[in-house]
Design a protein around this motif. Structure first.
Motif, PDB file in Angstrom:
ATOM      1  N   LYS A  75     -16.333  24.059  65.040  1.00  0.00           N
ATOM      2  CA  LYS A  75     -15.616  25.339  64.935  1.00  0.00           C
ATOM      3  C   LYS A  75     -16.562  26.371  64.323  1.00  0.00           C
ATOM      4  O   LYS A  75     -17.144  26.133  63.261  1.00  0.00           O
ATOM      5  N   GLU A  76     -16.680  27.491  64.991  1.00  0.00           N
ATOM      6  CA  GLU A  76     -17.596  28.540  64.535  1.00  0.00           C
ATOM      7  C   GLU A  76     -17.268  28.998  63.119  1.00  0.00           C
ATOM      8  O   GLU A  76     -18.174  29.267  62.324  1.00  0.00           O
ATOM      9  N   GLU A  77     -15.972  29.052  62.758  1.00  0.00           N
ATOM     10  CA  GLU A  77     -15.612  29.518  61.416  1.00  0.00           C
ATOM     11  C   GLU A  77     -16.109  28.579  60.306  1.00  0.00           C
ATOM     12  O   GLU A  77     -16.313  29.007  59.179  1.00  0.00           O
ATOM     13  N   ASP A  78     -16.326  27.303  60.637  1.00  0.00           N
ATOM     14  CA  ASP A  78     -16.827  26.361  59.633  1.00  0.00           C
ATOM     15  C   ASP A  78     -18.316  26.524  59.369  1.00  0.00           C
ATOM     16  O   ASP A  78     -18.809  26.129  58.308  1.00  0.00           O
ATOM     17  N   THR A  79     -19.045  27.084  60.319  1.00  0.00           N
ATOM     18  CA  THR A  79     -20.504  27.211  60.168  1.00  0.00           C
ATOM     19  C   THR A  79     -20.976  28.661  60.135  1.00  0.00           C
ATOM     20  O   THR A  79     -22.177  28.908  60.152  1.00  0.00           O
ATOM     21  N   TYR A  87     -26.381  17.552  53.137  1.00  0.00           N
ATOM     22  CA  TYR A  87     -25.299  17.603  52.142  1.00  0.00           C
ATOM     23  C   TYR A  87     -25.339  18.911  51.357  1.00  0.00           C
ATOM     24  O   TYR A  87     -24.324  19.564  51.153  1.00  0.00           O
ATOM     25  N   ARG A  88     -26.528  19.293  50.942  1.00  0.00           N
ATOM     26  CA  ARG A  88     -26.679  20.531  50.170  1.00  0.00           C
ATOM     27  C   ARG A  88     -26.217  21.745  50.987  1.00  0.00           C
ATOM     28  O   ARG A  88     -25.556  22.641  50.459  1.00  0.00           O
ATOM     29  N   ALA A  89     -26.560  21.751  52.257  1.00  0.00           N
ATOM     30  CA  ALA A  89     -26.152  22.863  53.116  1.00  0.00           C
ATOM     31  C   ALA A  89     -24.630  22.955  53.188  1.00  0.00           C
ATOM     32  O   ALA A  89     -24.066  24.048  53.104  1.00  0.00           O
ATOM     33  N   ILE A  90     -23.976  21.816  53.343  1.00  0.00           N
ATOM     34  CA  ILE A  90     -22.501  21.810  53.385  1.00  0.00           C
ATOM     35  C   ILE A  90     -21.944  22.379  52.090  1.00  0.00           C
ATOM     36  O   ILE A  90     -21.049  23.231  52.098  1.00  0.00           O
ATOM     37  N   MET A  91     -22.467  21.904  50.973  1.00  0.00           N
ATOM     38  CA  MET A  91     -21.932  22.325  49.678  1.00  0.00           C
ATOM     39  C   MET A  91     -22.219  23.806  49.393  1.00  0.00           C
ATOM     40  O   MET A  91     -21.436  24.468  48.721  1.00  0.00           O
ATOM     41  N   MET A  92     -23.308  24.316  49.931  1.00  0.00           N
ATOM     42  CA  MET A  92     -23.668  25.715  49.665  1.00  0.00           C
ATOM     43  C   MET A  92     -23.019  26.705  50.633  1.00  0.00           C
ATOM     44  O   MET A  92     -22.624  27.794  50.234  1.00  0.00           O
ATOM     45  N   GLU A  99     -11.917  21.868  52.540  1.00  0.00           N
ATOM     46  CA  GLU A  99     -11.590  20.479  52.887  1.00  0.00           C
ATOM     47  C   GLU A  99     -12.839  19.723  53.346  1.00  0.00           C
ATOM     48  O   GLU A  99     -13.014  18.543  53.034  1.00  0.00           O
ATOM     49  N   ILE A 100     -13.698  20.382  54.075  1.00  0.00           N
ATOM     50  CA  ILE A 100     -14.950  19.750  54.516  1.00  0.00           C
ATOM     51  C   ILE A 100     -15.839  19.493  53.304  1.00  0.00           C
ATOM     52  O   ILE A 100     -16.392  18.406  53.154  1.00  0.00           O
ATOM     53  N   LYS A 134     -14.891  19.075  50.261  1.00  0.00           N
ATOM     54  CA  LYS A 134     -14.252  18.005  49.490  1.00  0.00           C
ATOM     55  C   LYS A 134     -14.568  16.639  50.105  1.00  0.00           C
ATOM     56  O   LYS A 134     -14.908  15.689  49.385  1.00  0.00           O
ATOM     57  N   THR A 135     -14.479  16.534  51.421  1.00  0.00           N
ATOM     58  CA  THR A 135     -14.785  15.269  52.102  1.00  0.00           C
ATOM     59  C   THR A 135     -16.218  14.846  51.811  1.00  0.00           C
ATOM     60  O   THR A 135     -16.469  13.691  51.458  1.00  0.00           O
ATOM     61  N   PHE A 136     -17.143  15.773  51.935  1.00  0.00           N
ATOM     62  CA  PHE A 136     -18.545  15.446  51.674  1.00  0.00           C
ATOM     63  C   PHE A 136     -18.759  15.082  50.212  1.00  0.00           C
ATOM     64  O   PHE A 136     -19.472  14.115  49.895  1.00  0.00           O
ATOM     65  N   TYR A 137     -18.147  15.812  49.331  1.00  0.00           N
ATOM     66  CA  TYR A 137     -18.287  15.535  47.890  1.00  0.00           C
ATOM     67  C   TYR A 137     -17.793  14.124  47.570  1.00  0.00           C
ATOM     68  O   TYR A 137     -18.471  13.361  46.879  1.00  0.00           O
ATOM     69  N   LEU A 138     -16.627  13.789  48.073  1.00  0.00           N
ATOM     70  CA  LEU A 138     -16.059  12.470  47.793  1.00  0.00           C
ATOM     71  C   LEU A 138     -16.876  11.350  48.421  1.00  0.00           C
ATOM     72  O   LEU A 138     -17.073  10.297  47.813  1.00  0.00           O
ATOM     73  N   LYS A 139     -17.365  11.556  49.625  1.00  0.00           N
ATOM     74  CA  LYS A 139     -18.193  10.538  50.271  1.00  0.00           C
ATOM     75  C   LYS A 139     -19.533  10.384  49.540  1.00  0.00           C
ATOM     76  O   LYS A 139     -20.034   9.276  49.404  1.00  0.00           O
ATOM     77  N   TYR A 140     -20.083  11.498  49.117  1.00  0.00           N
ATOM     78  CA  TYR A 140     -21.393  11.481  48.443  1.00  0.00           C
ATOM     79  C   TYR A 140     -21.301  10.794  47.086  1.00  0.00           C
ATOM     80  O   TYR A 140     -22.202  10.100  46.663  1.00  0.00           O
ATOM     81  N   ASN A 141     -20.207  11.045  46.401  1.00  0.00           N
ATOM     82  CA  ASN A 141     -20.047  10.515  45.041  1.00  0.00           C
ATOM     83  C   ASN A 141     -19.201   9.270  45.038  1.00  0.00           C
ATOM     84  O   ASN A 141     -18.969   8.616  44.123  1.00  0.00           O
TER      85      ASN A 141
END
Length: 181
Positions: free
Chosen positions: A124-128, A160-165, A171-172, A174-181
């Motif tokens: 989805k374009e809005e996510d990126t 991962y850093r790109a997602i978080m920044m 929600e995305i 959060k998913t990455f944060y939980l999977k990473y940690n």
């Protein structure tokens, strides 16, 4: 003694950091064998009665807090390695430490495997929309490698850093944060 154990601790840190960066290819990375050698070596140092007796003979020469602190660190390691246990208990402790090194290796391999296997395709374009083009280009190439459309992000640090920044979807993140940690 302290310089030798400090050097040993530095070697362990370098090895562990290198191991986390390497792949799971057992031919290149003999994690379990090296962890066992580290465990056996460390246990053999801190369960050596003659070394402990020599170490304890320096206790009366301590005259400052820094030396006392260093002494206490190593004293605890001697105790943790069964120095004041019976020979039978000390032997059993060595066996437990070796088994623990195997379990830790297995656990770390599973963490690496899970990290390597996880990915998310953002289509989805809005996510990126807030991502720099250079990151989107790399993520698009990763998606193509997986025969997917969109942008592929993983738990590996640059992705991962790109997602978080840059990802505006909480929600995305959060998913990455939980999977990473």
């Amino acid at each position: 003694f302290e310089k030798a154990t400090d050097l040993f601790d530095q070697i362990k840190i370098i090895y562990n950091n290198q191991r986390r960066m390497d792949s799971l290819n057992e031919e290149n990375l003999q994690t379990e064998k090296i962890n066992t050698l580290i465990s056996v070596f460390e246990t053999s140092i801190y369960s050596n009665k003659a070394l402990f007796d020599k170490f304890m003979s320096y206790k009366s020469t301590i005259n400052d807090k820094e030396t006392e602190s260093a002494f206490n660190v190593h004293y605890r390691k001697f105790i943790e390695n069964g120095m004041q246990q019976t020979e039978e208990n000390s032997k059993r402790l060595k066996e437990i430490k070796i088994e623990m090194s195997h379990l830790i290796s297995d656990y770390e391999k599973n963490i690496i495997k899970d990290t390597d296997e996880f990915y998310m395709i953002l289509d989805k374009e809005e996510d990126t929309k807030d991502f720099p083009e250079s990151i989107k280009k790399i993520a698009k190439e990763e998606a193509k490698k997986k025969d997917k459309e969109g942008y592929c992000f993983t738990l590996h640090f640059p992705s991962y850093r790109a997602i978080m920044m840059y990802c505006c979807n909480p929600e995305i993140r959060k998913t990455f944060y939980l999977k990473y940690n």
